[in-house]
Design an enzyme around this catalytic site. Structure first.
Site, PDB file in Angstrom:
ATOM      1  N   LEU A 455      17.459  19.304  12.839  1.00  0.00           N
ATOM      2  CA  LEU A 455      18.123  18.372  13.751  1.00  0.00           C
ATOM      3  C   LEU A 455      18.795  17.308  12.889  1.00  0.00           C
ATOM      4  O   LEU A 455      18.130  16.617  12.109  1.00  0.00           O
ATOM      5  CB  LEU A 455      17.131  17.726  14.718  1.00  0.00           C
ATOM      6  CG  LEU A 455      17.683  16.588  15.593  1.00  0.00           C
ATOM      7  CD1 LEU A 455      18.833  17.064  16.462  1.00  0.00           C
ATOM      8  CD2 LEU A 455      16.575  15.981  16.459  1.00  0.00           C
ATOM      9  N   GLU A 456      20.117  17.197  13.029  1.00  0.00           N
ATOM     10  CA  GLU A 456      20.893  16.205  12.283  1.00  0.00           C
ATOM     11  C   GLU A 456      21.148  15.016  13.199  1.00  0.00           C
ATOM     12  O   GLU A 456      21.832  15.145  14.219  1.00  0.00           O
ATOM     13  CB  GLU A 456      22.205  16.845  11.829  1.00  0.00           C
ATOM     14  CG  GLU A 456      23.057  15.986  10.920  1.00  0.00           C
ATOM     15  CD  GLU A 456      24.306  16.734  10.453  1.00  0.00           C
ATOM     16  OE1 GLU A 456      24.792  16.428   9.355  1.00  0.00           O
ATOM     17  OE2 GLU A 456      24.799  17.624  11.190  1.00  0.00           O
ATOM     18  N   ILE A 457      20.570  13.891  12.857  1.00  0.00           N
ATOM     19  CA  ILE A 457      20.704  12.677  13.668  1.00  0.00           C
ATOM     20  C   ILE A 457      21.761  11.786  13.023  1.00  0.00           C
ATOM     21  O   ILE A 457      21.663  11.446  11.844  1.00  0.00           O
ATOM     22  CB  ILE A 457      19.356  11.946  13.782  1.00  0.00           C
ATOM     23  CG1 ILE A 457      18.352  12.826  14.553  1.00  0.00           C
ATOM     24  CG2 ILE A 457      19.519  10.587  14.454  1.00  0.00           C
ATOM     25  CD1 ILE A 457      16.939  12.285  14.587  1.00  0.00           C
TER      26      ILE A 457
END
Length: 707
Positions: A455-457
C-alpha cells in the site's frame, strides 16, 4: 535472562508453557535451546512424569528462529549451532516419555521443526492456526531437521511442495495430510494434547498414513523416488531460472534425508544451511524480510484516530478488493456505487472469496458469515457520517474525483479522512477542491488488492500528520506493507515503472521481439515480462498515465517517449481485459503460450532484429533503478528501504536482488554509473544518471551504509 519455559505438573503429564519474556512472539534462540535442554532433563529424571505437552501462553505457538542471530553468524558457525539444535530435538524424539505439541496460532520454521520432533501434534481449529516452513523465502532451508522430518511425516511429494513454496498450512489442511494428529477447539487444546500424550505413552495410539496409494507406490520405490526428485528439479529450475540457490539445496537435502539415517541427514542439512546463510541471495532476502516486517507496523499509531468504519466509493475491481481486505481487518465497510448491479456483484465476489476459505477450511462458516455481515452497500451517501475513512476508487479522471470529493465532504464529519486510490493523479491537485485539504491523502492499492501486499500512502504538503497516521493504521489492519511517499507525478511506484515500460516499447520500435524481451526479464527475476504486465494493467490505463504530468516530466528531462501505447489505445487495444493486447488470448481471456498478437505488427515499422538478453536486461533495469534514485534525491521516498520495499512488493522487482538500492550497492555504484553512461552515449539522455548516484560515488558511500 528469564527462561521462556515454565514446567507445570498436571498429574502424570508435564505441561511445558512457552512464553518468551518481553516479546510478542515466541522465538527459538541459542539461549532458548539451553533453557529447553534443562526442561528436557528435568522431565527425563522425574519418575512421576509419563508424558509431556508443549503449549504456548502467547497468541501463537512459536514463530520460528530469531533471524537476527543468523546475520551475526560467520561462515561455518551455523553448523555447530544448528547441530546443537538437532541434538535438542533428537532428545525429544528419542525420549521414552512422549511429547505432544499443542498448537494454536502461528507455528513457523523452527517452531514447526520442534513440533515434528514430538510424538504427536494437536492443533486448534482457529483461523489463526498456521503451520509452515517458510525458510525458502529467506533464501535458506529448514535447519533443524525439517527437510527430513516433514517429508517423513506427510510424504516426499507433499513435503517438497510445502518446503519449496514455504506455503501456509491451515489447521484442517494439516490434519488432512497427516501433519496434525487431532484438531480441536482452542478451549479444549490442552486437554486433548494431554490425552493424546498419555495414549501414546500407553501405546494405544496408531498413526494413519494419509498418503494416497499412488504416493505410497512412487515414494516407496528407489527408482520412482529418483524420478520424483528429478522432476522436482526440472520444475523448480523452469520457475526460478536458477536465481534462488535455496531451491536446489532443499531438493538435495530432502533427497539425501529420504535415504540416509538421521545423523547423516542432519550433517548434510546443516552444511547446506550454512552455505546458504553466507549467500548473497539470503542476505538480500533476510534484509527484505526485516524491511517488510517494519513496514507492517504503524510508527505513528499514537496519532491515529479511532477507526469505527470505512466507506468505499466505487464497487469495481479495486473498490471490491479494498472492501474485502478492510472486512478481513475487522472493520465495518460501506460500499457506494451508482449501480445496484455493481454493488450486488461486488458483495457476491467478496462472499465467493470467503467461500473458498470455507472450502479449504482456513475459516469456519460462522466466521465467514460474521465477516460478510460487516459489509453493507448503498446507492447514496446515507451512512457516510459514521465513517472514519472514505476511500474513493473511481475512474482515473480528475474532474470525476473532484466531484466525488465535493459530494462526500458534505456528508462526512470534519475528522474523516478522504483517501484517493489513484495510481498517477497528483493528490495535491485532487485536494485543491477540498474544503479540508489537510484531510486528503492518497492510498494507492495494487491489483488484485487481496493478493498484492503493498500500500503506497501519498501525502501532500498540507496533509495533517494524524491523517497519515490514520491511513497507516487502516493499511496495517488490512495486512498491508505500507510505504509513505511524498506527492509528485506518478508518486514512487508508477513513476519508476513508467520508464521501464517505455524502454521495452522503444526496443519493440527497434524491431525487438516481444516474447524474448518478456523471457529475458523473467530470467532476470521479474515474475512477468513488461509486455505481459502492460496487458494485465491495461494498455488504455498505461496510455492515460503517459499523457499526464508523468509523461511531461520525463519529456522535460530529455526522455524519449514511445508512441506505441497511445496508438494501440486509440485503436481499442486494452490488453487482456478485451483480449486485444501485445500477446494473443483465447475467447476466455487465457494467454496463448508462445503467441503474440499479430495485429501489433502494423504499428511497428522497423524490421525484426535480435537484441541480446544482456542488453535487454540492462536497459530495462537501469531505467527503473535510475528513476528510483531520482525519487530518493527528490525526497519522494524517505529512505532506500522504502524504495526497495515499494519496488519488490508493488512491482515485482526481483526479491533476491533486494530492491533497486540494495542492487546498486551489491553491484557497485561506479559500475552502475558506467553502464548508464555507456547507454547514454549510444541511446540518449534518458539514461543520464540521477545526481544522487554521482554524490554517493564521490563520497565512496553506499545507500545502506548511512542508514
Amino acid at each position: 535472562m528469564e527462561s521462556p519455559f515454565f514446567l507445570e505438573k498436571q498429574g502424570s503429564v508435564a505441561v511445558v508453557w512457552i512464553d518468551t519474556p518481553g516479546e510478542e512472539w515466541n522465538k527459538i534462540t541459542i539461549e532458548t535451546e539451553d533453557d529447553f535442554n534443562k526442561i528436557i532433563s528435568e522431565i527425563d529424571h522425574d519418575s512421576n512424569i509419563r508424558a509431556a505437552v508443549l503449549i504456548s501462553k502467547k497468541k501463537g505457538f512459536i514463530a520460528g528462529a530469531d533471524i537476527e542471530e543468523f546475520l551475526k553468524m560467520k561462515p561455518g558457525e551455523a553448523v555447530e549451532i544448528a547441530l546443537a539444535g538437532h541434538q535438542m530435538l533428537n532428545s525429544i524424539e528419542d525420549s521414552q516419555k512422549p511429547y505432544v505439541a499443542a498448537i494454536h496460532g502461528a507455528c513457523m520454521g523452527g517452531g514447526l521443526e520442534l513440533s515434528l520432533a514430538c510424538a504427536g501434534r494437536v492443533v486448534s481449529n482457529h483461523s489463526s492456526t498456521i503451520l509452515a516452513l517458510p525458510e525458502v523465502k529467506l533464501g535458506l532451508l529448514p535447519g533443524l531437521g525439517g527437510t527430513r522430518r516433514l517429508p517423513g511425516r506427510i510424504g516426499i511429494q507433499k513435503g517438497l511442495d510445502a518446503i519449496l513454496t514455504g506455503k501456509n498450512l491451515y489447521a484442517f489442511q494439516a490434519h488432512k495430510i497427516g501433519l496434525a494428529d487431532e484438531i480441536v477447539d482452542q478451549t479444549k487444546l490442552l486437554t486433548a494434547a494431554k490425552k493424546l500424550a498419555l495414549r501414546i505413552a500407553d501405546k494405544k495410539f496408531k498413526r494413519i498414513d494419509k498418503r494416497s496409494l499412488s504416493e505410497k507406490i512412487l515414494e516407496g520405490n528407489p527408482i520412482t523416488r529418483k524420478i520424483i526428485f528429478s522432476k522436482a528439479r526440472q520444475i523448480a529450475m523452469a520457475k526460478s531460472y536458477g536465481n534462488y540457490p535455496a531451491i536446489p539445496a532443499i531438493i538435495d537435502a530432502i533427497q539425501y534425508g529420504s535415504s540416509s539415517n538421521r545423523e547423516l541427514s542432519s550433517k548434510k542439512e546443516t552444511e547446506l544451511f550454512d552455505k546458504l546463510l553466507s549467500s548473497a541471495e539470503a542476505f538480500q532476502l533476510i534484509n527484505l524480510f526485516f524491511g517488510m516486517t517494519a513496514l507492517k507496523k504503524n510508527p505513528q499509531k499514537h496519532e491515529a484516530r479511532t477507526i469505527n468504519a470505512i466507506s468505499v466509493l466505487g464497487a469495481g475491481l479495486m473498490g471490491e478488493g479494498i472492501a474485502e481486505v478492510s472486512m478481513n481487518g475487522g472493520m465495518d465497510v460501506l460500499i457506494k456505487d451508482i449501480s445496484e448491479q455493481m454493488l450486488s456483484k461486488a458483495r457476491g465476489n467478496i462472499w465467493n472469496s470467503l467461500a473458498k476459505k470455507i472450502k479449504y477450511k482456513s475459516i469456519v462458516k460462522a466466521e465467514a458469515e460474521k465477516n460478510i455481515n460487516a459489509v453493507n452497500s448503498t446507492l447514496d451517501y446515507q451512512g457516510f457520517s459514521r465513517s472514519s475513512v472514505v476511500i474513493e476508487a473511481v475512474f482515473e479522471d480528475l474532474e470525476l474525483k473532484h466531484k466525488v470529493l465535493h459530494d462526500t465532504e458534505s456528508q462526512i464529519n470534519e475528522n474523516c479522512v478522504f483517501a484517493s486510490n489513484t495510481s498517477s493523479l497528483p493528490i495535491t491537485k485532487i485536494a485543491e477542491k477540498a474544503l479540508r485539504p489537510e484531510n486528503v491523502i492518497g492510498m494507492h492499492y495494487f491489483s488484485p488488492v487481496p493478493k498484492m501486499p503493498l500500500l503506497e500512502i501519498i501525502v501532500t504538503a498540507k496533509t495533517a500528520s494524524w491523517v497519515t497516521a490514520t491511513a497507516l493504521e487502516v493499511g496495517v489492519r488490512q495486512d498491508k506493507v505500507c510505504i509513505v511517499v511524498n506527492d509528485g507525478p506518478g508518486f514512487y511506484t508508477t513513476r519508476i515503472l513508467a520508464p521501464y515500460m517505455n524502454e521495452a516499447l522503444l526496443m519493440l520500435e527497434e524491431g525487438g521481439d516481444i516474447l524474448q524481451i518478456d523471457r529475458a526479464m523473467k530470467r532476470f527475476g521479474f515474475p512477468v515480462g513488461p509486455f505481459t504486465l502492460m496487458d494485465e494493467v491495461g494498455i488504455d490505463v498505461g496510455a492515460h498515465i503517459n499523457k499526464g504530468e508523468l509523461g511531461k516530466m520525463f519529456s522535460d528531462r530529455g526522455g524519449e517517449a514511445s508512441p506505441i501505447m497511445e496508438m494501440l489505445s486509440e485503436h481499442d487495444f486494452k490488453g487482456r481485459k478485451n483480449k486485444r493486447g501485445f500477446l494473443a488470448y483465447d475467447e476466455s481471456g487465457n494467454k496463448l503460450k508462445g503467441k503474440v498478437n499479430p495485429e501489433v505488427k502494423q504499428f511497428i515499422s522497423a524490421p525484426p532484429r535480435i537484441i541480446n538478453d544482456t542488453e535487454i536486461q540492462e536497459r530495462l533495469f537501469l531505467m527503473m533503478i535510475n528513476e528510483a534514485a531520482f525519487c530518493l534525491g527528490e525526497e519522494i521516498i524517505s529512505s532506500p528501504r522504502d524504495g526497495d520495499i515499494g519496488a519488490v512488493f508493488g512491482l515485482g522487482f526481483p526479491p533476491f536482488r533486494g530492491g533497486p538500492f540494495r542492487f546498486i550497492d551489491s553491484t557497485g555504484i561506479d559500475q552502475m554509473l558506467s553502464l548508464m553512461e555507456n547507454y547514454q552515449s549510444k541511446l540518449g539522455d534518458r539514461f543520464k544518471p540521477a545526481g544522487i548516484l554521482r554524490e554517493y560515488s564521490d563520497k565512496k558511500s553506499e545507500f545502506y551504509s548511512l542508514e
